[in-house]
Write an enzyme that holds these catalytic residues in place. Structure first.
Site, short mmCIF file in Angstrom:
data_model
loop_
_atom_site.label_atom_id
_atom_site.label_comp_id
_atom_site.label_asym_id
_atom_site.label_seq_id
_atom_site.Cartn_x
_atom_site.Cartn_y
_atom_site.Cartn_z
N ALA A 234 -9.27 19.37 38.12
CA ALA A 234 -9.78 20.72 37.56
C ALA A 234 -9.76 21.78 38.17
O ALA A 234 -9.57 22.95 37.58
CB ALA A 234 -10.98 20.38 36.87
N GLY A 238 -10.05 27.34 35.99
CA GLY A 238 -9.82 28.26 34.85
C GLY A 238 -9.91 27.59 33.50
O GLY A 238 -10.17 28.13 32.38
N ASP A 280 -11.32 11.00 43.07
CA ASP A 280 -9.76 10.70 42.98
C ASP A 280 -9.55 10.15 41.53
O ASP A 280 -9.99 9.03 41.16
CB ASP A 280 -9.31 9.80 43.83
N CYS A 349 2.55 23.39 37.52
CA CYS A 349 2.98 25.00 37.76
C CYS A 349 4.32 24.85 38.80
O CYS A 349 4.25 25.48 40.08
CB CYS A 349 1.87 25.80 38.68
#
Length: 419
Positions: A234, A238, A280, A349
């Site tokens: 997380a 955002g 984890d 990303c």
């Protein structure tokens, strides 16, 4: 070279930490920026990032002015000075402090004259004008050219050469917002960032900083009020804020306690709520199934180079295979936490196909009960969807608006999965 307690001195130390020490800016900045006041910390951060975006153009300008390559410390200093001049700083101040910085280190003091001569010998105006933009490193550029062609990669490099804009995600019903341009996807792109905490709506928690591409992942998940939703991996949070703002019952999970502190701070500022868990994901187990899961998996971060220009200098691609294996394990584990009929949005990303398109294809092959879902997303052009139903976002998209981060995301719907 002993950096002075100035923005230029700190920027020089950071450039050296990246180029010589192999540190990321995230690793180096806390200690090296600590002695500075907040405005100087911000200025040093801008200077080092601008310089790292211009290493190749600087070296092209310097090459004919140097008989041989100077020591790395001096080369870093010259690159920094050229960048400042290119950004319009007063030549007198740039040259004088560059010479002072050279003299401040006994290892480079004897080359202060060289620094002075090179910089004073530059023509007036922008010394980098007309220089081609910096290329991506070979290990990254080659697979991207293979995937999308040279023109697309050149477009990415052009966007990455500039200062990235700041995007905001607005809370539902936000009434106090800064001046900016509404993007087709619903994000707000600031015209001038400045000090974010001083902008309208910050204290009231009516928005948070989040690249427009990153914000699309939650919109693809399409959370509904009251749904039990997990935000796996997380931090920095955002997407957790987006999920909570949609009315979901959110669990935010991340392995980093330090980064999760920031999530907690943002939840407090916005008045949103989520259960925060530091663990984890490969070891943790939930107390019940989720309606939806957002997995923003660890990746090469190659889609964020415009915001993190240090990455091409500290990575060589050797970590990608391990990341791909980790992503697959996380996908499989998260799928096991979904209720029948639940949905998972996997995203990275990254601009590397093996961390996106390839990962989607492999997941579908491993799990015959999976199917790819589709959501009509505002601002998303038809050509951004892949043949398998994933969403490929690239830095050169919206180039005329300042681009976006590179992302891949796909919505996986668990109809059976052997249950």
């Amino acid at each position: 070279m002993a950096g002075k307690a100035t923005a230029r001195g700190a920027a020089l130390a950071l450039i050296r930490a990246v180029m010589e020490g192999g540190q990321t800016l995230a690793e180096a900045e806390p200690a090296l920026l600590a002695p500075l006041a907040a405005p100087d910390r911000a200025r040093a951060g801008r200077l080092v990032r601008a310089t790292l975006r211009r290493v190749e153009p600087c070296d092209r300008v310097l090459a004919p002015r140097l008989r041989k390559t100077p020591p790395p410390a001096v080369l870093a200093l010259l690159r920094l000075a050229l960048t400042e001049l290119s950004l319009g700083a007063a030549p007198h101040g740039v040259v004088n402090e560059a010479v002072d910085l050279a003299r401040a280190d006994r290892k480079t003091a004897h080359l202060a004259g060289l620094v002075n001569a090179v910089l004073r010998g530059l023509p007036e105006g922008d010394p980098l004008a007309g220089q081609p933009v910096q290329k991506l490193p070979r290990w990254l550029r080659q697979p991207l050219v293979h995937a999308w062609g040279r023109e697309a990669v050149a477009g990415m490099e052009a966007v990455q050469a500039g200062e990235p804009p700041v995007d905001l995600t607005l809370r539902a019903g936000a009434t106090a917002t800064p001046e900016g341009d509404a993007l087709p996807s619903g994000s707000l792109r600031l015209r001038e960032a400045g000090q974010l905490s001083a902008l309208p709506g910050y204290e009231a928690g009516q928005w948070w900083v989040q690249d427009a591409a990153a914000a699309l992942a939650v919109r693809l998940l399409a959370p509904r009020p009251g749904e039990r939703v997990l935000d796996a991996c997380a931090a920095p949070g955002g997407k957790t804020l987006q999920l909570a703002d949609a009315g979901a019952e959110v669990t935010a999970l991340d392995v980093s306690a330090a980064r999760m502190e920031r999530v907690g701070e943002n939840l407090a500022r916005t008045g949103l709520t989520a259960r925060v868990v530091v663990a984890d994901a490969l070891d943790w187990a939930p107390d019940g199934p989720f309606d939806a899961i957002l997995l923003d998996a660890p990746c090469s971060a190659t889609g964020t180079i415009r915001r993190h220009p240090d990455l091409p200098f500290v990575k060589d691609g050797s970590e990608v295979a391990g990341l791909v294996a980790l992503q697959a394990r996380l996908i499989d584990r998260c799928l096991g936490w979904l209720r029948p009929g639940g949905r998972l949005v996997f995203c990275t990303c990254s601009v590397l196909p093996e961390e996106g398109e390839g990962q989607l294809g492999a997941a579908l092959a491993r799990h015959p009960g999976l199917r790819v879902g589709w959501v009509d997303l505002a601002g998303v052009e038809p050509g951004w969807w892949t043949g398998d139903g994933g969403l490929r976002l690239r830095p050169d998209y919206w180039a005329d608006r300042g681009g976006m981060d590179g992302f891949f995301m796909a919505r996986l719907e668990a109809s059976e999965l052997g249950r």
